[in-house]
Motif scaffolding. Sequence first.
Motif, PDB file in Angstrom:
ATOM      1  N   GLU A  33      27.740  56.876  28.479  1.00 44.46           N
ATOM      2  CA  GLU A  33      26.611  57.375  27.699  1.00 44.46           C
ATOM      3  C   GLU A  33      25.329  56.972  28.412  1.00 44.46           C
ATOM      4  N   PHE A  34      24.238  57.635  28.059  1.00 46.30           N
ATOM      5  CA  PHE A  34      22.942  57.335  28.664  1.00 46.30           C
ATOM      6  C   PHE A  34      22.067  56.573  27.677  1.00 46.30           C
ATOM      7  N   VAL A  35      21.409  55.543  28.190  1.00 43.82           N
ATOM      8  CA  VAL A  35      20.415  54.811  27.411  1.00 43.82           C
ATOM      9  C   VAL A  35      19.051  55.373  27.794  1.00 43.82           C
ATOM     10  N   SER A  36      18.335  55.875  26.822  1.00 43.86           N
ATOM     11  CA  SER A  36      17.074  56.570  27.083  1.00 43.86           C
ATOM     12  C   SER A  36      16.005  55.619  27.612  1.00 43.86           C
ATOM     13  N   PHE A  37      14.991  56.196  28.240  1.00 40.25           N
ATOM     14  CA  PHE A  37      13.838  55.419  28.682  1.00 40.25           C
ATOM     15  C   PHE A  37      12.880  55.212  27.502  1.00 40.25           C
ATOM     16  N   TYR A 119      19.446  44.390  31.806  1.00 37.68           N
ATOM     17  CA  TYR A 119      18.102  43.849  31.553  1.00 37.68           C
ATOM     18  C   TYR A 119      17.057  44.954  31.668  1.00 37.68           C
ATOM     19  N   GLU A 120      17.180  45.788  32.692  1.00 37.99           N
ATOM     20  CA  GLU A 120      16.257  46.913  32.860  1.00 37.99           C
ATOM     21  C   GLU A 120      16.278  47.837  31.653  1.00 37.99           C
ATOM     22  N   ALA A 121      17.488  48.126  31.168  1.00 37.03           N
ATOM     23  CA  ALA A 121      17.651  49.130  30.116  1.00 37.03           C
ATOM     24  C   ALA A 121      17.020  48.702  28.800  1.00 37.03           C
ATOM     25  N   ILE A 122      17.030  47.405  28.496  1.00 40.95           N
ATOM     26  CA  ILE A 122      16.550  46.952  27.184  1.00 40.95           C
ATOM     27  C   ILE A 122      15.133  46.397  27.236  1.00 40.95           C
ATOM     28  N   THR A 123      14.507  46.453  28.415  1.00 38.76           N
ATOM     29  CA  THR A 123      13.086  46.131  28.539  1.00 38.76           C
ATOM     30  C   THR A 123      12.383  47.380  29.069  1.00 38.76           C
ATOM     31  N   GLY A 206      18.371  59.197  31.357  1.00 42.72           N
ATOM     32  CA  GLY A 206      18.252  57.760  31.136  1.00 42.72           C
ATOM     33  C   GLY A 206      19.154  57.006  32.087  1.00 42.72           C
ATOM     34  N   ARG A 207      19.511  55.803  31.702  1.00 43.43           N
ATOM     35  CA  ARG A 207      20.389  54.962  32.511  1.00 43.43           C
ATOM     36  C   ARG A 207      21.828  55.120  32.026  1.00 43.43           C
ATOM     37  N   LYS A 208      22.741  55.275  32.967  1.00 45.37           N
ATOM     38  CA  LYS A 208      24.137  55.565  32.640  1.00 45.37           C
ATOM     39  C   LYS A 208      24.948  54.272  32.537  1.00 45.37           C
TER      40      LYS A 208
END
Length: 354
Positions: A33-37, A119-123, A206-208
Amino acid sequence: MTSNRPQRPQPPSRPNRSSGGGSSPELAPKPYEFVSFPKERPNLQRPIGHHKYFSDRLHGTLYLTLKVQTSLHVSTGVVFMGSDIGNNRIPLIKTMVQGIDQKLSIQGSSLKGCIRSVYEAITNSTLAVITNKYRSQIPTERLPCRNKEQLCPASRVFGALDWQGLLDFSDAKCENMGFSTGFMPSLYRPRPDESNAYLIQGRVAGRKFYYNTIRAIDKGQNSGIPVQQAGREYIFKTKLNFKNLLPEELGTLLIVLGQDSKCPIALKVGGGKPIGMGTMTVNIDKIARSQSLQKRYSAYQLNEFDELMGDALQQFMQTQIKAAYSRLIQQPQLDELKAVLRYPSDREPPSGMY
């Protein structure tokens, strides 16, 4: 004249992924799944520097125990004869790093990359690395930091071009002797050009991240690719040094390592992520931190009061995690990521083509 040369088999065509995450009846659900920016632009700042230990920042060492929950393979890129590593039943095998003591290791760089991606995805951070082919499809504000005086939250902690970062990762060494042998199915490369799942209105979605699952697929000796792996329940030990961190930066790191009971997640390390491999849970055994830097560097031994364990450790970690939620964490992105990396999981790995 018709050629009789054998033709390379073609992967099945992939239908476009619906916005609701549905899939064709013939194909298994997507294992990712992708985590959005975040909607806001990243907050770029000058990093703190390495020239001194600041008294209002946090410094120390995390002592970590990593437990393999689904079989783990971190490839060296080298294929050995099975007999060379003690398995005469396998002609050729893809290897992991293994010391002269026959114990497996996970490279510190592999752990760093895995932890940084979360860390990148949640900040509110930029991407660390991109492929130039897709540069035009990446939002400008998400392109990697190239000016060491203007860094995003993740780059200030993990490093960027011309900036070393504030964390030092060591290789994780296995406590178990030897290894197990697994048989991975052949996996196709990602095909972003052939699926709209990767794009939203022409921009990357987003990030995969790949889902954690309850087990990993093993195709068996007659069907899979032999790999040297750490089996379920294998234990690895390592340590992570940190310096000049803000409480919210350390707190976010602790959340990534699965230390927040409200966000039970596990890391995905190494190869075979689409088929459920690489799930590892983390336990922090203790944190070594000095109350007085002057005393720390004028003595050969750490004072016992400088090692946080038990209730003192839990209290310290929860204080930093609270700071992370109030000053650094992007809650919508954390919620999206938690749905993917949650562990324990009742999700099955894809049994067929997806």
